[in-house]
Design an enzyme around this catalytic site. Structure first.
Site, PDB file in Angstrom:
ATOM      1  CE  LYS A 174      -4.480  -1.411   1.682  1.00  0.00           C
ATOM      2  NZ  LYS A 174      -4.336  -2.865   1.978  1.00  0.00           N
ATOM      3  CB  SER A 221      -0.229  -8.219  -1.093  1.00  0.00           C
ATOM      4  OG  SER A 221      -1.025  -9.042  -0.261  1.00  0.00           O
ATOM      5  CD  GLU A 275     -12.203   5.883   1.457  1.00  0.00           C
ATOM      6  OE1 GLU A 275     -12.572   7.061   1.285  1.00  0.00           O
ATOM      7  OE2 GLU A 275     -11.640   5.211   0.576  1.00  0.00           O
TER       8      GLU A 275
HETATM    9  C1  LIG Z   1      -5.080  -3.860   1.556  1.00  0.00           C
HETATM   10  C2  LIG Z   1      -4.390  -5.122   1.281  1.00  0.00           C
HETATM   11  C3  LIG Z   1      -4.784  -5.984   0.238  1.00  0.00           C
HETATM   12  C4  LIG Z   1      -5.991  -5.731  -0.617  1.00  0.00           C
HETATM   13  O1  LIG Z   1      -5.926  -4.576  -1.398  1.00  0.00           O
HETATM   14  P1  LIG Z   1      -5.675  -4.625  -2.971  1.00  0.00           P
HETATM   15  O2  LIG Z   1      -5.991  -3.259  -3.420  1.00  0.00           O
HETATM   16  O3  LIG Z   1      -6.596  -5.664  -3.525  1.00  0.00           O
HETATM   17  O4  LIG Z   1      -4.257  -4.986  -3.183  1.00  0.00           O
HETATM   18  C5  LIG Z   1      -4.047  -7.132   0.011  1.00  0.00           C
HETATM   19  N1  LIG Z   1      -2.987  -7.435   0.773  1.00  0.00           N
HETATM   20  C6  LIG Z   1      -2.579  -6.649   1.780  1.00  0.00           C
HETATM   21  C7  LIG Z   1      -1.405  -7.055   2.595  1.00  0.00           C
HETATM   22  C8  LIG Z   1      -3.265  -5.468   2.066  1.00  0.00           C
HETATM   23  O5  LIG Z   1      -2.851  -4.694   3.075  1.00  0.00           O
END
Ligand SMILES: *Cc1c(COP(=O)(O)O)cnc(C)c1O
Length: 392
Positions: free
Chosen positions: A86, A375, A108
């Site tokens: 993010k 992610s 938000e």
């Molecule tokens: C917020 C988040 C997501 C989901 O958001 P996307 O916009 O779909 O990437 C996925 N993995 C993590 C670790 C997150 O913090």
């Protein structure tokens, strides 16, 4: 250069008229800055020294052996500063806000992760920051609330409606409408009215650009499939975008199956949603018969979003990306498996992508080459997991 406004029928700008000039201003500023070498070099320098890029593309040797199928690489977004992808987006948007002479940013947040990423980038630039968050989420996500406050952000509790993310979204848009002259609205995924989905995709595309170079360096060939979890869809889009034109590479997005698609408690907007408007754009949305937004459910807070970025709806309809889901239980199993086999505790969101691979391992050939987008890291999820696994 033009910034995509529609992805087939999806996307667009379903917002109060008063913010249309601000969206035009944003599109014009971004169009100018993305072509500006000064802006790009500032962004590159922040990604390198603040975020910690490039993130490694890690060959998961023990996971590969355990699954007994294809060679599996993990794109290590969990190693970014603050522990997830993010921050790639918020650092870029804050730089944009500075260039646009905005004196305040708002956002938000549901679980608080986008709130923390925004507050982090706002602190880096010394810009006042207000984060709208539902009261129910404030109670559930104490750690992230504290982090935002430590970073100097104001956390504004939202008491309307279901007191969760969608209500926080409404209040953030209301704030933006009122203060649009001096305020920049930081959107956290490839969602929102145009030009946000295109901007966030581009800011996250560093993931796929790095992965493409890294896999060729490591293996001397292209991957056969990419797998990423999909909440709003930004980590998936960021990874996929460099590979979209390589038709032979399979792209798979994994949504939150929650307690099962027939339980009504899930976050599978593409599989179970209908076309509708959320967050200012047209996409697949979880909604009731009246078109009212339904609450999403997932064991992972980041996939707990009742919509999906408009480009994903388009890529689904086009058949370029396949979407599937795994349940909370399957994600939890993958969460433990990756922790034990690789010494990496993944975010529960990312565990969905691992779970998809493990669940369908029979579909893969031994010479397949897979990249899974990791992610985020799982520190934020250890109590949730401990409760579910009865470790405490
Ligand atoms: C917020 C988040 C997501 C989901 O958001 P996307 O916009 O779909 O990437 C996925 N993995 C993590 C670790 C997150 O913090």
């Amino acid at each position: 250069m033009s910034i995509t406004a529609r992805f087939g029928p999806y996307g667009g700008r379903y917002v109060p008229e008063t913010v249309i000039p601000a969206l035009d201003e944003l599109a014009a500023a971004y169009g100018r800055l993305r072509a500006d070498p000064g802006f790009q070099s500032q962004l590159d320098e922040l990604l390198k020294n603040f975020v910690g890029r490039p993130t490694p593309l890690y060959f998961a040797e023990r996971l590969t052996a355990k699954l007994g199928g294809p060679r599996v690489y993990l794109k290590r977004e969990d190693l970014c500063h603050t522990g997830a992808h993010k921050i790639n987006n918020t650092v870029g948007q804050l730089l944009l806000a500075v260039e646009m002479n905005k004196s305040r940013v708002i956002a938000e947040t549901g679980a608080g992760q986008h709130g923390v990423a925004t507050a982090t980038a706002a602190a880096l630039f010394g810009i006042p920051c207000a984060i709208y968050m539902g009261e129910k989420d404030i109670d559930r996500q104490e750690l992230n609330v504290v982090r935002m406050k430590l970073l100097g952000a104001e956390v504004i509790p939202v008491s309307s409606g279901s007191r969760t993310l969608k209500d926080a979204m409404n209040d953030a848009i209301r704030d933006w409408v009122t203060n649009v002259e001096n305020t920049y609205y930081v959107i956290g995924s490839v969602a929102g009215p145009a030009p946000y989905p295109a901007i966030v995709r581009e800011l996250q595309s560093v993931i796929g650009r790095e992965a493409l170079a890294q896999i060729q360096e490591a293996e001397g060939r292209l991957p056969t499939e990419l797998i990423a979890c999909v909440g709003g869809g930004s980590n998936a889009m960021g990874l996929f975008v460099s590979f979209l034109d390589k038709e032979e590479i399979r792209l798979t997005g994994v949504e939150a199956g929650g307690e099962g698609l027939d339980s009504g408690r899930h976050g599978a907007s593409i599989e179970r949603g209908k076309r509708g408007v959320l967050h200012g754009s047209l996409s697949y949305v979880l909604q009731d018969a009246y078109g009212q937004i339904m609450e999403a459910h997932s064991i992972s807070a980041g996939l707990d979003y009742p919509g999906v970025g408009p480009e994903h709806s388009f890529l689904h309809d086009e058949g370029r990306v396949r979407y599937d889901s795994v349940t909370d239980a399957e994600a939890l199993k993958a969460f433990t498996m990756l922790s034990e086999t690789e010494g990496i505790i993944p975010a529960l969101e990312s565990a969905h992508a691992i779970a998809y691979l493990a669940k369908h391992i029979d579909r893969f050939a031994a010479d397949d080459l897979i990249i899974v987008n990791l992610s985020g890291r799982g520190d934020k999820d250890v109590y949730q997991a401990a409760r579910a696994l009865e470790l405490l």
